[in-house]
Design a protein around this motif. Structure first.
Motif, short mmCIF file in Angstrom:
data_model
loop_
_atom_site.label_atom_id
_atom_site.label_comp_id
_atom_site.label_asym_id
_atom_site.label_seq_id
_atom_site.Cartn_x
_atom_site.Cartn_y
_atom_site.Cartn_z
N SER A 59 37.71 43.83 39.58
CA SER A 59 37.70 42.47 40.10
C SER A 59 38.95 42.20 40.94
O SER A 59 38.87 41.66 42.05
CB SER A 59 37.63 41.47 38.95
OG SER A 59 36.41 41.57 38.25
N ALA A 60 40.11 42.57 40.41
CA ALA A 60 41.36 42.32 41.12
C ALA A 60 41.43 43.13 42.41
O ALA A 60 42.02 42.68 43.40
CB ALA A 60 42.55 42.65 40.23
N ALA A 61 40.83 44.32 42.42
CA ALA A 61 40.88 45.17 43.62
C ALA A 61 40.10 44.55 44.78
O ALA A 61 40.32 44.91 45.94
CB ALA A 61 40.34 46.56 43.30
N VAL A 71 45.73 45.78 43.91
CA VAL A 71 45.44 46.81 42.91
C VAL A 71 44.96 48.06 43.64
O VAL A 71 44.04 47.99 44.46
CB VAL A 71 44.37 46.32 41.91
CG1 VAL A 71 43.90 47.47 41.02
CG2 VAL A 71 44.93 45.21 41.05
N HIS A 72 45.59 49.21 43.35
CA HIS A 72 45.27 50.46 44.04
C HIS A 72 44.37 51.39 43.24
O HIS A 72 43.52 52.08 43.81
CB HIS A 72 46.56 51.22 44.37
CG HIS A 72 47.50 50.49 45.27
ND1 HIS A 72 47.07 49.71 46.33
CD2 HIS A 72 48.87 50.41 45.29
CE1 HIS A 72 48.12 49.19 46.95
NE2 HIS A 72 49.22 49.59 46.34
N GLY A 128 37.47 32.13 45.30
CA GLY A 128 36.38 32.43 46.22
C GLY A 128 35.60 33.66 45.81
O GLY A 128 34.42 33.81 46.17
N GLU A 129 36.23 34.54 45.05
CA GLU A 129 35.57 35.74 44.54
C GLU A 129 35.04 35.53 43.12
O GLU A 129 34.57 36.48 42.48
CB GLU A 129 36.54 36.93 44.53
CG GLU A 129 36.96 37.40 45.91
CD GLU A 129 35.85 38.16 46.63
OE1 GLU A 129 34.88 38.57 45.95
OE2 GLU A 129 35.96 38.35 47.86
N ILE A 157 39.42 36.80 34.57
CA ILE A 157 38.07 36.83 34.03
C ILE A 157 37.15 36.13 35.02
O ILE A 157 37.59 35.31 35.83
CB ILE A 157 38.03 36.13 32.65
CG1 ILE A 157 36.73 36.42 31.91
CG2 ILE A 157 38.24 34.64 32.80
CD1 ILE A 157 36.74 35.94 30.47
N ALA A 158 35.88 36.49 34.98
CA ALA A 158 34.92 35.84 35.85
C ALA A 158 34.80 34.36 35.49
O ALA A 158 34.81 33.99 34.32
CB ALA A 158 33.54 36.52 35.73
#
Length: 311
Positions: A59-61, A71-72, A128-129, A157-158
């Protein structure tokens, strides 16, 4: 010195939390500095922990924003036999946290508002995501030469999802938790906006909007008393004070969105922030004042202008 998966060299520990520690590292494949967050392996439900951290890393990526630490990579390492510990490889944000700066007292109001405008812009990208950060606080805001970086989406979290933690356990920092989080309600972007209000209040005054000396006392005060109003601050635009007050509303529906907050705070200090190109359908929100409608209109114009400029 350790190397994870033959690629990420750990050079030195730079932070420790309740469930994790963060190391300064080096990606030996791409030859670049990185931050590596090692998650405690725990004792039970190890497979569930790895799956949850992997999902959070994914999610963070998805977040690509100048005010979000990227995030890589994600992986696991063996710390004890049969107990793999997940780790997340992130952008190494060089600078000092807002928490360090606030040790010397409140910021000049222009700086505080600029910092919170960039934090709000990062939250607008996450919201937004469909992602809620859940731990917005000074220690997770890095001040770098290129601007603010919001760190640690490790408990993100979503939006609308129930907390996977056991009943009675709430993740986050007590002073920055929204009232509905204390009641274990599903996470929503409005919870992040409450934390932004506390962050703005603290940055402007050097103290929390509640008087308490211990975490338990703080929780009691939070449930019984409204937050203290901002004191008079010379030169502070009234719309900034009103925004701070609105973010701290008990009713999530009365809090402004992150997009409106980012644009209004940026306007107050004549700064620019990067906001999402699409504006999500606004939730029902009680009217705050005319400046809210003006900021929302400016958001629409800014997005339309950017879309036209990019063809």
């Amino acid at each position: 010195m350790r190397t994870l998966d033959g690629r990420y060299r750990l050079d030195g520990r730079i932070g420790v939390g309740g469930m994790s520690e963060v190391w300064r590292g080096h990606d030996q494949v791409l030859d670049r500095p990185v931050a590596v967050k090692l998650i405690s392996p725990g004792r039970d439900d190890q497979d569930g922990l790895v799956d949850r951290i992997r999902a959070e890393a994914r999610s963070a990526a998805r977040l690509v924003h100048p005010n979000v630490a990227s995030v890589h990579d994600f992986g696991t390492c063996s710390t004890w036999p049969g107990r793999p510990a997940p780790y997340i490889v992130m952008e190494l944000a060089e600078g000092e946290t807002l928490a360090v700066h606030l040790r010397n007292g409140p910021l000049y109001w222009q700086i505080a508002v600029r910092v919170c405008a960039e934090v709000a812009a990062a939250l607008a990208a996450a919201h937004g995501e469909g992602i809620v950060h859940r731990d917005v606080k000074p220690a997770n805001v890095m001040l770098t030469p290129s601007g603010v970086k919001v760190l640690d989406f490790g408990i993100a979290i979503a939006a609308g999802a129930l907390d996977p933690m056991p009943t009675g356990m709430v993740l986050g920092t007590p002073a920055y938790l929204a009232p509905e989080q204390l009641d274990e309600a599903p996470a929503t972007p409005a919870a992040d906006m409450y934390a932004l209000g506390v962050l703005l209040y603290y940055s402007l005054t050097g103290r929390l909007p509640y008087q308490a000396t211990t975490a338990s006392e703080l929780l009691d005060v939070r449930r019984c008393q409204p937050p203290e109003p901002l004191p008079d601050i010379a030169g502070l635009p009234p719309e900034v004070a009103e925004l701070c007050h609105s973010c701290l509303a008990d009713d999530p529906e009365r809090r402004p969105t992150s997009l409106v907050a980012a644009l209004l705070l940026a306007e107050a200090v004549d700064a620019r922030v990067y906001v999402p190109m699409t504006i999500p359908t606004p939730r029902r929100q009680a009217p705050i004042s005319a400046w809210t409608e003006r900021a929302a209109a400016q958001a629409t114009e800014a997005v339309a202008f950017r879309g036209a400029a990019e063809g």
